[in-house]
Design a protein around this motif. Structure first.
Motif, PDB file in Angstrom:
ATOM      1  N   LEU A   1       0.800  -1.230   0.000  1.00  0.00           N
ATOM      2  CA  LEU A   1       0.000   0.000   0.000  1.00  0.00           C
ATOM      3  C   LEU A   1       0.831   1.278   0.000  1.00  0.00           C
ATOM      4  N   LYS A   2       2.107   1.176   0.354  1.00  0.00           N
ATOM      5  CA  LYS A   2       2.930   2.376   0.514  1.00  0.00           C
ATOM      6  C   LYS A   2       3.077   3.164  -0.780  1.00  0.00           C
TER       7      LYS A   2
ATOM      8  N   ASN B   1       8.217  -2.184   4.108  1.00  0.00           N
ATOM      9  CA  ASN B   1       7.471  -1.890   2.887  1.00  0.00           C
ATOM     10  C   ASN B   1       7.662  -0.448   2.424  1.00  0.00           C
TER      11      ASN B   1
ATOM     12  N   LYS C   1      -3.220   8.041   0.165  1.00  0.00           N
ATOM     13  CA  LYS C   1      -4.124   6.932   0.501  1.00  0.00           C
ATOM     14  C   LYS C   1      -5.597   7.347   0.498  1.00  0.00           C
TER      15      LYS C   1
ATOM     16  N   PRO D   1      -5.699  -2.954   7.591  1.00  0.00           N
ATOM     17  CA  PRO D   1      -4.538  -3.295   8.420  1.00  0.00           C
ATOM     18  C   PRO D   1      -3.870  -1.977   8.828  1.00  0.00           C
ATOM     19  N   THR D   2      -3.542  -1.837  10.105  1.00  0.00           N
ATOM     20  CA  THR D   2      -3.129  -0.506  10.581  1.00  0.00           C
ATOM     21  C   THR D   2      -1.867  -0.540  11.445  1.00  0.00           C
ATOM     22  N   ALA D   3      -0.959   0.384  11.132  1.00  0.00           N
ATOM     23  CA  ALA D   3       0.222   0.609  11.972  1.00  0.00           C
ATOM     24  C   ALA D   3       0.144   2.050  12.466  1.00  0.00           C
ATOM     25  N   GLY D   4       0.669   2.974  11.635  1.00  0.00           N
ATOM     26  CA  GLY D   4       0.644   4.385  12.005  1.00  0.00           C
ATOM     27  C   GLY D   4      -0.726   5.030  11.841  1.00  0.00           C
ATOM     28  N   GLY D   5      -1.598   4.415  11.089  1.00  0.00           N
ATOM     29  CA  GLY D   5      -2.965   4.916  10.978  1.00  0.00           C
ATOM     30  C   GLY D   5      -3.247   5.765   9.752  1.00  0.00           C
ATOM     31  N   THR D   6      -2.264   5.917   8.866  1.00  0.00           N
ATOM     32  CA  THR D   6      -2.497   6.758   7.681  1.00  0.00           C
ATOM     33  C   THR D   6      -3.623   6.208   6.819  1.00  0.00           C
ATOM     34  N   GLY D   7      -3.652   4.880   6.658  1.00  0.00           N
ATOM     35  CA  GLY D   7      -4.654   4.266   5.773  1.00  0.00           C
ATOM     36  C   GLY D   7      -6.072   4.608   6.197  1.00  0.00           C
TER      37      GLY D   7
ATOM     38  N   SER E   1       5.046  -5.965   9.662  1.00  0.00           N
ATOM     39  CA  SER E   1       4.954  -4.653   8.987  1.00  0.00           C
ATOM     40  C   SER E   1       4.149  -3.641   9.777  1.00  0.00           C
ATOM     41  N   ILE E   2       3.273  -4.142  10.648  1.00  0.00           N
ATOM     42  CA  ILE E   2       2.441  -3.187  11.396  1.00  0.00           C
ATOM     43  C   ILE E   2       2.817  -3.184  12.888  1.00  0.00           C
TER      44      ILE E   2
ATOM     45  N   GLU F   1       1.126 -10.969   2.750  1.00  0.00           N
ATOM     46  CA  GLU F   1       1.938 -11.128   3.968  1.00  0.00           C
ATOM     47  C   GLU F   1       0.984 -11.095   5.170  1.00  0.00           C
TER      48      GLU F   1
ATOM     49  N   THR G   1      -3.042  -5.459   2.101  1.00  0.00           N
ATOM     50  CA  THR G   1      -2.082  -4.377   1.900  1.00  0.00           C
ATOM     51  C   THR G   1      -0.637  -4.744   1.545  1.00  0.00           C
TER      52      THR G   1
HETATM   53  C1  LIG Z   1       1.522  -4.420   4.739  1.00  0.00           C
HETATM   54  C2  LIG Z   1       1.148  -3.203   5.531  1.00  0.00           C
HETATM   55  N1  LIG Z   1      -0.139  -3.006   5.828  1.00  0.00           N
HETATM   56  C3  LIG Z   1      -0.552  -1.950   6.544  1.00  0.00           C
HETATM   57  C4  LIG Z   1       0.339  -1.004   7.013  1.00  0.00           C
HETATM   58  C5  LIG Z   1      -0.179   0.114   7.839  1.00  0.00           C
HETATM   59  O1  LIG Z   1       0.017   1.351   7.347  1.00  0.00           O
HETATM   60  P1  LIG Z   1      -0.578   2.669   8.021  1.00  0.00           P
HETATM   61  O2  LIG Z   1      -1.319   2.316   9.250  1.00  0.00           O
HETATM   62  O3  LIG Z   1       0.607   3.499   8.306  1.00  0.00           O
HETATM   63  O4  LIG Z   1      -1.469   3.230   6.984  1.00  0.00           O
HETATM   64  C6  LIG Z   1       1.700  -1.153   6.729  1.00  0.00           C
HETATM   65  C7  LIG Z   1       2.687  -0.189   7.259  1.00  0.00           C
HETATM   66  O5  LIG Z   1       3.854  -0.348   7.283  1.00  0.00           O
HETATM   67  C8  LIG Z   1       2.119  -2.279   5.947  1.00  0.00           C
HETATM   68  O6  LIG Z   1       3.411  -2.451   5.616  1.00  0.00           O
END
Ligand SMILES: Cc1ncc(COP(=O)(O)O)c(C=O)c1O
Length: 397
Positions: A98-99, A125, A201, A223-229, A286-287, A334, A364
């Protein structure tokens, strides 16, 4: 909230120190019908060009990102309470995650500003993606990754010509160190603290809406890490709403690994801010972000304002989501990339998603980026039919 000029050097609010957001004046679009966009032949995110803060067409750096398939999930929908489930297959983006949606916009902005060196800290990613777009734009890239990052992702970034900095730390400490380096060397920042790249995004909203023929899903799960999505998707749907092109908004769902779920924890606790958590071990590497930037607060707000929810998944649920997405829907993702489906299954079990709901789960990241180390391969057989028969009989047992 106070307004700031678009090219501000440190894009943070001077009072609350939150990362600023780009606000575009879209009033010109009000004169148009959505057909202006829907009839365009362009399939990348740049089909929605007017929604992105890039002034000069000549600065646009693209690898054809966007326009990924929105696939009916078929059999997989049965596991989600029989709901109308769609999978947005972002494993097919140019670098496999998604990046690319963010970096196409972020690196275009770098080119517009005349930057020479772009940088990011990443769980893998974003490193590959920044490196690819920098290569495309003829810029140098420097990417910081924790030393445990999947070698496939590091090799991918290196192939695009990035300077790789592997750090003896987890992601959160790597990102902190990266922040110090950024101040020292003055590189162009491609992390979520760059409001321009976060705009990319928003394309989720436009594409999902267009591909559903103008319908709005009941739930969009990220799927969420930093929350940008989730934050950007919510922003994109709100833009369509303000333009009068849609009549309602979707509910936004944040899907995180329970081992590292700062947004889900804040949602459950009813907090207004995200508090850092210790990053536990998870296959959804990744998250694995325990200390997200202030953009995570926007994701929390998107969840609350939309009437959505946040789901924290166990390792078993994450593994099973990855298996199901591959074996039932034909998409090799993944572990982090397939977690949205696990969240949908849980929500259906809890009666939150119902049979008549329209659900989009975003997938993602590609499975080849983090192959499973413990997947047993069958022993090789001789080129003899008898051996093959024996093998098939054994496999059937
Ligand atoms: C495969 C995948 N999914 C989801 C995310 C979450 O991205 P974000 O929450 O920053 O939008 C990441 C972030 O590294 C990712 O690599």
């Amino acid at each position: 909230m106070k307004g700031y000029p678009i090219g501000i050097a440190e894009p943070r609010c001077q009072q609350c120190h939150h990362i600023l957001e780009v606000e575009l004046d879209l009033s010109d679009l009000q004169e148009h019908s959505p057909d202006l966009f829907l009839q365009r032949k362009e399939t990348s995110i740049w089909r929605w060009r007017e929604f992105f803060p890039i002034e000069k067409d000549g600065a646009i750096v693209t690898l054809g990102e966007g326009g990924t398939p929105l696939l009916p999930a078929g059999r997989l929908g049965q596991g989600v309470g029989g709901a109308d489930l769609y999978l947005k297959n972002d494993t097919l983006l140019p670098t496999g995650s998604l990046k690319d949606r963010s970096n196409s916009v972020g690196i275009s902005r770098a080119l517009e500003e005349g930057q020479k060196v772009v940088a990011v800290a990443s769980t893998g990613n974003a490193a590959a993606s920044v490196a690819a777009y920098a290569a495309r734009a003829g810029l140098q890239s420097v990417v910081f990754v924790p030393e445990v990052t999947a070698p496939e992702k590091v090799a991918q970034a290196a192939s695009y010509g990035a300077r790789i900095v592997r750090v003896q730390a987890d992601y959160d400490e790597t990102a902190r160190f990266y922040g110090q380096a950024l101040k020292r060397f003055g590189w162009y920042n491609c992390l979520s603290s760059n409001p321009f790249r976060n705009e990319g995004k928003k394309s989720y909203a436009y594409e999902i809406w267009a591909d559903l023929g103008g319908r709005v899903p009941d739930w969009v799960i990220h799927p969420t890490a930093g929350g940008t999505g989730p934050a950007a998707c919510w922003k994109g749907f709100n833009e369509l709403y303000r333009l009068g092109w849609i009549e309602r908004l979707p509910r936004i769902v944040v899907a995180q690994a329970a081992a590292c779920a700062p947004i889900a924890v804040a949602f459950e606790a009813g907090w207004d801010a995200i508090r850092p958590v210790e990053s536990g071990q998870t296959i959804a590497e990744s998250i694995r972000v325990g200390r997200p930037s202030t953009v995570a607060w926007r994701a929390l707000r998107a969840v609350r304002d939309s009437g959505g929810t946040a789901v924290a998944l166990s390792e078993a649920e994450i593994e099973s989501s990855q298996d199901l997405v591959a074996s039932e829907a034909g998409i090799f993702a993944e572990p982090a990339g397939a977690i949205s489906v696990g969240a949908a299954i849980r929500m259906a079990q809890e009666g939150i998603i119902q049979r008549d709901h329209l659900v989009v789960a975003v997938i993602t990241g590609h499975g080849l980026k983090q192959p499973r180390a413990n997947l047993p391969l069958p022993a090789a057989i001789p080129r003899e039919l008898a051996a093959l028969e024996q093998f098939l009989i054994r496999a059937d047992r």
